[in-house]
Design a protein around this motif. Structure first.
Motif, PDB file in Angstrom:
ATOM      1  N   LYS A 172      42.986  41.637  36.425  1.00  0.00           N
ATOM      2  CA  LYS A 172      42.515  42.989  36.785  1.00  0.00           C
ATOM      3  C   LYS A 172      43.565  44.052  36.484  1.00  0.00           C
ATOM      4  O   LYS A 172      43.270  45.111  35.928  1.00  0.00           O
ATOM      5  N   SER A 173      44.806  43.769  36.874  1.00  0.00           N
ATOM      6  CA  SER A 173      45.876  44.751  36.643  1.00  0.00           C
ATOM      7  C   SER A 173      46.143  44.905  35.146  1.00  0.00           C
ATOM      8  O   SER A 173      46.414  46.005  34.664  1.00  0.00           O
ATOM      9  N   THR A 174      46.050  43.797  34.419  1.00  0.00           N
ATOM     10  CA  THR A 174      46.244  43.873  32.966  1.00  0.00           C
ATOM     11  C   THR A 174      45.181  44.795  32.373  1.00  0.00           C
ATOM     12  O   THR A 174      45.474  45.636  31.521  1.00  0.00           O
ATOM     13  N   THR A 192      49.565  39.308  43.079  1.00  0.00           N
ATOM     14  CA  THR A 192      50.603  40.184  42.532  1.00  0.00           C
ATOM     15  C   THR A 192      50.337  41.612  43.023  1.00  0.00           C
ATOM     16  O   THR A 192      51.258  42.342  43.377  1.00  0.00           O
ATOM     17  N   THR A 193      49.077  41.989  43.028  1.00  0.00           N
ATOM     18  CA  THR A 193      48.715  43.340  43.466  1.00  0.00           C
ATOM     19  C   THR A 193      48.472  43.334  44.967  1.00  0.00           C
ATOM     20  O   THR A 193      47.640  42.578  45.460  1.00  0.00           O
ATOM     21  N   LEU A 194      49.225  44.175  45.672  1.00  0.00           N
ATOM     22  CA  LEU A 194      49.086  44.214  47.136  1.00  0.00           C
ATOM     23  C   LEU A 194      48.423  45.491  47.624  1.00  0.00           C
ATOM     24  O   LEU A 194      47.921  45.566  48.737  1.00  0.00           O
ATOM     25  N   ALA A 212      39.970  51.822  39.855  1.00  0.00           N
ATOM     26  CA  ALA A 212      40.857  51.209  40.858  1.00  0.00           C
ATOM     27  C   ALA A 212      40.932  49.714  40.620  1.00  0.00           C
ATOM     28  O   ALA A 212      39.901  49.049  40.499  1.00  0.00           O
ATOM     29  N   ASP A 213      42.143  49.229  40.527  1.00  0.00           N
ATOM     30  CA  ASP A 213      42.378  47.787  40.408  1.00  0.00           C
ATOM     31  C   ASP A 213      42.612  47.287  41.836  1.00  0.00           C
ATOM     32  O   ASP A 213      43.602  47.624  42.471  1.00  0.00           O
ATOM     33  N   ILE A 214      41.635  46.552  42.324  1.00  0.00           N
ATOM     34  CA  ILE A 214      41.668  46.113  43.729  1.00  0.00           C
ATOM     35  C   ILE A 214      42.412  44.772  43.811  1.00  0.00           C
ATOM     36  O   ILE A 214      42.232  43.919  42.952  1.00  0.00           O
TER      37      ILE A 214
HETATM   38 MG   LIG Z   1      46.857  42.532  40.036  1.00  0.00          MG
END
Ligand SMILES: [Mg+2]
Ligand SMILES: Nc1ncnc2c1ncn2[C@@H]1O[C@H](COP(=O)(O)OP(=O)(O)OP(=O)(O)O)[C@@H](O)[C@H]1O
Length: 327
Positions: A172-174, A192-194, A212-214
């Motif tokens: 998702k973040s990528t 990784t994403t908090l 938004a990257d949840i």
């Molecule tokens: Mg992430």
């Protein structure tokens, strides 16, 4: 971007100015009448939505907002000056809740929309106010009233139009990092994403659209398991969801179902939200397998399934055009 979505603050309106006692003193007027003026009103605290703010970060250190007191009345029936209102800018989409009762006082969604929360105290009366036939020389006056004090909780639900959801490590973040200017942390381990990452993606008409990257959702998220629970709240206001599935996962179909299940359990209309189903990391699987998995996923979801590779930037324009069709 760090994202703080809740803040508690105390809003204190100004006290009204006191009325005063005074009598006219003029040459050749032996007993001047009462001339004490009224006090001015205290300033109020007003919250106002502002497009330029995106977080409640400013309120992390600013715990108390105080408006100015009104001035006391003057001689010659002069009223005291009113205290100035304090206008506090908050991001669009901020909900304001009274901490004591839990009641929602308002929801500021549009730019410049405002809401007066703590009302300034009224000014007191000066002795001129008490002049009557019975009492030609009153010595009474009243003090200004205290301003209201409210302890409120500000809550910001992301105003992102597109939410990217999926299991941890799906990419998702990528994805947000290749379609927007957001530069979130990316790593090959779950969670990784908090906190949600926001990124603006340019639409064909040039306007920005907030994605938004949840953080990754896991089984039981809707019941409070894992980190995803708080973030299910955030996606309530997105228009559409991009559901990202890792093509190299052991069982992508099962992964799809886990997330669907959580949306269903959480309720509040999440399952009614339009979803675009996307298989990611397709460069890591062979074409035949990809075809089979996509077909099975289409049968299961009863939706078209898109295939992308964020790292090779493949399939991104088709994905974005599907997004724009739905916004
Ligand atoms: Mg992430
Ligand atoms: N298309 C792709 N091909 C190969 N590897 C990818 C692809 N997309 C992402 N990855 C890799 O997958 C791993 C996880 O990616 P990322 O951090 O973006 O996942 P995430 O869904 O945001 O995870 P989390 O929920 O933990 O925040 C990273 O090592 C990333 O480089």
């Amino acid at each position: 971007m760090q994202f703080i979505d809740q803040a508690n603050i105390i809003l204190k309106a100004g006290k009204g100015g006191n009325g005063i006692v005074s009598f006219r003193r003029e040459k050749f007027v032996p007993a001047g009448g009462p001339s004490g003026g009224n006090g001015g009103r205290g300033g109020s605290v007003i919250l106002m939505a502002d497009n330029n703010l995106q977080t409640l970060l400013d309120f992390k250190f600013k715990r108390e907002i105080i408006a100015e007191d009104g001035c006391k009345g003057g001689p010659n029936k002069r009223s005291g000056a009113s205290g100035e209102d304090t206008i506090l800018k908050v991001p669009c989409g901020t909900e304001i809740r009274d901490i004591k009762t839990g009641i929602i006082l308002g929801d500021l969604t549009k730019h410049k929309q405002s809401l007066t929360i703590a009302i300034g105290g009224r000014g007191g009366h000066g002795n001129a106010y008490y002049l009557s036939n019975q009492n030609r020389a009153p010595e009474s006056f009243t003090e200004g009233k205290d301003g209201e004090i409210w302890e409120v909780q500000l809550e910001l639900k992301l105003l992102a139009e597109v939410g990217i959801i999926g299991l941890p490590n799906a990419g998702k973040s990528t994805l947000i990092s290749v379609v927007s200017s957001a530069r979130p942390k990316i790593a090959n381990y779950p969670f990784t994403t908090l906190i949600p990452n926001l990124g603006v993606v340019r639409k064909i008409d040039g306007n920005g659209c907030l994605f938004a990257d949840i953080p990754g959702l896991i089984s039981g998220a809707a019941d409070g398991v894992g980190l995803g629970h708080d973030f299910l709240r955030h996606i309530q206001r997105t228009k559409i969801l991009v559901h990202l599935i890792d093509a190299i996962a052991e069982n992508p179909l099962h992964d799809f179902e886990i997330i669907e299940q959580e949306l269903k359990k959480y309720g509040k209309g999440l399952l009614d939200k339009e979803r675009i189903i996307v298989l990611n990391k397709i460069e890591l699987v062979d074409d035949d397998y990809l075809k089979i998995i996509s077909k099975k996923l289409e049968d299961l979801s009863k939706k078209k399934v898109l295939v992308i590779s964020s790292s090779l930037k493949k399939g991104l324009s088709s994905l974005l055009s599907e997004v724009w069709k739905r916004i």
